[in-house]
Design an enzyme around this catalytic site. Structure first.
Site, PDB file in Angstrom:
ATOM      1  N   HIS A 158       3.578  -5.154   3.729  1.00 19.34           N
ATOM      2  CA  HIS A 158       3.597  -5.728   5.061  1.00 19.34           C
ATOM      3  C   HIS A 158       3.200  -7.196   5.000  1.00 19.34           C
ATOM      4  O   HIS A 158       2.436  -7.610   4.131  1.00 19.34           O
ATOM      5  CB  HIS A 158       2.606  -5.012   5.986  1.00 19.34           C
ATOM      6  CG  HIS A 158       2.896  -3.567   6.183  1.00 19.34           C
ATOM      7  ND1 HIS A 158       3.904  -3.117   7.004  1.00 19.34           N
ATOM      8  CD2 HIS A 158       2.322  -2.458   5.652  1.00 19.34           C
ATOM      9  CE1 HIS A 158       3.930  -1.803   6.983  1.00 19.34           C
ATOM     10  NE2 HIS A 158       2.980  -1.367   6.163  1.00 19.34           N
TER      11      HIS A 158
ATOM     12  N   GLU B 239       0.365  -5.147  11.608  1.00 20.19           N
ATOM     13  CA  GLU B 239       1.052  -4.661  10.422  1.00 20.19           C
ATOM     14  C   GLU B 239       2.556  -4.970  10.479  1.00 20.19           C
ATOM     15  O   GLU B 239       3.168  -5.301   9.469  1.00 20.19           O
ATOM     16  CB  GLU B 239       0.823  -3.154  10.302  1.00 20.19           C
ATOM     17  CG  GLU B 239       1.416  -2.536   9.071  1.00 20.19           C
ATOM     18  CD  GLU B 239       1.059  -1.068   8.941  1.00 20.19           C
ATOM     19  OE1 GLU B 239      -0.049  -0.760   8.456  1.00 20.19           O
ATOM     20  OE2 GLU B 239       1.888  -0.232   9.329  1.00 20.19           O
TER      21      GLU B 239
ATOM     22  N   HIS C 177       4.956   0.375  -0.341  1.00 21.51           N
ATOM     23  CA  HIS C 177       5.683  -0.599   0.478  1.00 21.51           C
ATOM     24  C   HIS C 177       4.711  -1.697   0.881  1.00 21.51           C
ATOM     25  O   HIS C 177       3.513  -1.613   0.603  1.00 21.51           O
ATOM     26  CB  HIS C 177       6.283   0.075   1.720  1.00 21.51           C
ATOM     27  CG  HIS C 177       5.252   0.614   2.657  1.00 21.51           C
ATOM     28  ND1 HIS C 177       4.511   1.754   2.389  1.00 21.51           N
ATOM     29  CD2 HIS C 177       4.807   0.149   3.846  1.00 21.51           C
ATOM     30  CE1 HIS C 177       3.678   1.976   3.376  1.00 21.51           C
ATOM     31  NE2 HIS C 177       3.827   1.007   4.281  1.00 21.51           N
TER      32      HIS C 177
ATOM     33  N   CYS D 244       5.860   6.109   4.759  1.00 22.41           N
ATOM     34  CA  CYS D 244       4.734   5.304   4.266  1.00 22.41           C
ATOM     35  C   CYS D 244       3.981   5.957   3.110  1.00 22.41           C
ATOM     36  O   CYS D 244       3.024   5.393   2.595  1.00 22.41           O
ATOM     37  CB  CYS D 244       3.779   4.958   5.404  1.00 22.41           C
ATOM     38  SG  CYS D 244       4.529   3.842   6.608  1.00 22.41           S
TER      39      CYS D 244
ATOM     40  N   HIS E 106      -1.119 -10.480  -1.665  1.00 23.33           N
ATOM     41  CA  HIS E 106      -0.275 -10.110  -2.803  1.00 23.33           C
ATOM     42  C   HIS E 106      -0.942  -9.090  -3.725  1.00 23.33           C
ATOM     43  O   HIS E 106      -0.777  -9.114  -4.938  1.00 23.33           O
ATOM     44  CB  HIS E 106       0.194 -11.354  -3.566  1.00 23.33           C
ATOM     45  CG  HIS E 106       1.260 -12.088  -2.830  1.00 23.33           C
ATOM     46  ND1 HIS E 106       0.962 -12.983  -1.827  1.00 23.33           N
ATOM     47  CD2 HIS E 106       2.598 -12.038  -2.900  1.00 23.33           C
ATOM     48  CE1 HIS E 106       2.087 -13.464  -1.333  1.00 23.33           C
ATOM     49  NE2 HIS E 106       3.101 -12.900  -1.970  1.00 23.33           N
TER      50      HIS E 106
ATOM     51  N   HIS F 277       0.847  -1.188   0.000  1.00 26.95           N
ATOM     52  CA  HIS F 277       0.000   0.000   0.000  1.00 26.95           C
ATOM     53  C   HIS F 277       0.885   1.243   0.000  1.00 26.95           C
ATOM     54  O   HIS F 277       2.099   1.155   0.127  1.00 26.95           O
ATOM     55  CB  HIS F 277      -0.987   0.008   1.177  1.00 26.95           C
ATOM     56  CG  HIS F 277      -0.366   0.198   2.525  1.00 26.95           C
ATOM     57  ND1 HIS F 277      -1.058   0.691   3.607  1.00 26.95           N
ATOM     58  CD2 HIS F 277       0.874  -0.041   3.003  1.00 26.95           C
ATOM     59  CE1 HIS F 277      -0.282   0.738   4.674  1.00 26.95           C
ATOM     60  NE2 HIS F 277       0.901   0.298   4.330  1.00 26.95           N
TER      61      HIS F 277
END
Length: 150
Positions: free
Chosen positions: A31, A136, A29, A25, A75, A16
């Site tokens: 998680h 996260e 990137h 952020c 994904h 995201h």
């Protein structure tokens, strides 16, 4: 009969970016999310029911969460559809990437609200979503509780 809470845990990988954010952020990137889903209800008391003694079959809960969350978000890259990220999303889609556009900033807080609505709508009438915990990172998570949202 006693109310019992049961929890099933899931993992999925999602990317995201937070448009307009003033830190790292803002960049795309990802998680390794861990989602804990806790439901509450009474164990089935009918001795003739094949699920006697269960609040809900863990397999049934897994099926709901996989269909509503894991299979969709795993994904994938999530962007707020109301930002310039839609241009990046379109380019990624054109290149065969799995992109999800949502109507919110894709923070853990907002994602857990979205997941709560999706999962709750699929649960049997006698079972309630008690809480969700979306982890996260190793040290950061967002939680949603039914009691806070009634």
């Amino acid at each position: 009969m006693s109310k019992i809470r049961i929890t099933k845990q899931f993992t999925f990988e999602t990317g995201h970016a937070l448009y307009g954010y003033d830190g790292k952020c803002k960049n795309v990137h990802g998680h390794s999310y861990k989602l804990s889903v806790t439901v509450i209800g009474e164990p089935i008391a009918d001795k003739n029911n094949v699920k006697y003694g269960m609040v809900i079959d863990f397999g049934d809960l897994k099926h709901i969460v996989k269909e509503e969350v894991v299979d969709i978000f795993d994904h994938a890259t999530v962007f707020n559809q109301n930002t310039p990220h839609v241009e990046l999303a379109a380019e990624l889609k054109n290149r065969g990437h799995h992109v999800i556009l949502v109507d919110y900033q894709p923070t853990s807080e907002n994602m857990v609200i979205d997941f709560a609505a999706k999962i709750s709508s699929r649960l049997p009438e006698n079972i309630k979503l008690h809480s969700l915990r979306l982890q996260e990172t190793e040290t950061s998570y967002a939680e949603w509780y039914l009691s806070d949202n009634q």
